[in-house]
Design a protein around this motif. Sequence first.
Motif, PDB file in Angstrom:
ATOM      1  N   ASN A 170      59.715  79.214  37.910  1.00 55.47           N
ATOM      2  CA  ASN A 170      60.662  80.319  36.219  1.00 55.47           C
ATOM      3  C   ASN A 170      61.078  78.864  35.347  1.00 55.47           C
ATOM      4  OD1 ASN A 170      60.217  82.924  36.723  1.00 55.47           O
ATOM      5  ND2 ASN A 170      60.574  82.510  38.670  1.00 55.47           N
ATOM      6  N   SER A 173      58.549  77.775  33.905  1.00 57.41           N
ATOM      7  CA  SER A 173      57.119  78.129  33.423  1.00 57.41           C
ATOM      8  C   SER A 173      58.308  77.959  31.922  1.00 57.41           C
ATOM      9  CB  SER A 173      57.600  79.659  34.261  1.00 57.41           C
ATOM     10  OG  SER A 173      57.311  80.797  33.156  1.00 57.41           O
ATOM     11  N   SER A 178      55.958  79.271  28.551  1.00 59.80           N
ATOM     12  CA  SER A 178      55.918  80.388  28.596  1.00 59.80           C
ATOM     13  C   SER A 178      57.308  81.592  28.864  1.00 59.80           C
ATOM     14  CB  SER A 178      54.821  80.428  29.511  1.00 59.80           C
ATOM     15  OG  SER A 178      54.566  82.182  30.402  1.00 59.80           O
ATOM     16  N   THR A 181      55.982  84.974  32.435  1.00 60.63           N
ATOM     17  CA  THR A 181      56.071  85.019  34.078  1.00 60.63           C
ATOM     18  C   THR A 181      57.444  84.944  35.212  1.00 60.63           C
ATOM     19  OG1 THR A 181      53.995  83.428  33.967  1.00 60.63           O
ATOM     20  CG2 THR A 181      54.975  83.566  35.973  1.00 60.63           C
TER      21      THR A 181
END
Length: 218
Positions: A170, A173, A178, A181
Amino acid sequence: MARFYRESGALVFFEPNNLKHSEKLEEAIRLCHVLKYAGAETKKDIAEDNTDEFIKRIKSYCPPLVIKTLGKYGLLYRFAGDTKWKYQKGVKPDEIFDSCGAGDWCTASFIFYINELAQQNNLKLLDILKHNEFIRQSFSFAQILASISLRFVGARGLSNSMTKEDLFKNYQSYFNGSCETIFFTGRSKQKSKRMEVYNTKIKHKSAGCSTCLLNDKS
């Protein structure tokens, strides 16, 4: 204890719960290498030349690194001898359920990352505090993990819901731009926990925990 470990070569991180002047506070600041405290969550504190009465007071015994958090606006930091603050922009979360524990995630993640950088670059941990770029990288890592923690209920919500591997996925991400997600490996019970907190608030007609920003069933 702080004096013993400092003399043994350990990094001492101090995060006081208030800045009221006392001999004990001064002693603790003199012993630490990193001082972190909460500032006002206002835009005016972002200015690098912003005056700070607390910094003026401890100028003669300022530790190597001072961190002043500004909530959603990010943080300010300065090295010993600096005349102005340096600014690190905050990381905007995709959604917020509970801010409880976000500051602790920021602290723990910062310490973790400077230790990682020290090992990767064959440096002593205390020497990392002399490198602005390493400090900025560590803040970035810490702010992203603190931002991810806002999606979970309770100070331990994130640690109870993700494995270390999930957390790093994470982080990557977020780092790649981003924040939509969220990776899990079947450990999360956050959906039911969110509903539990929501229903408790409705039942008692109160906001519950003062840090909880949960305001819908999603």
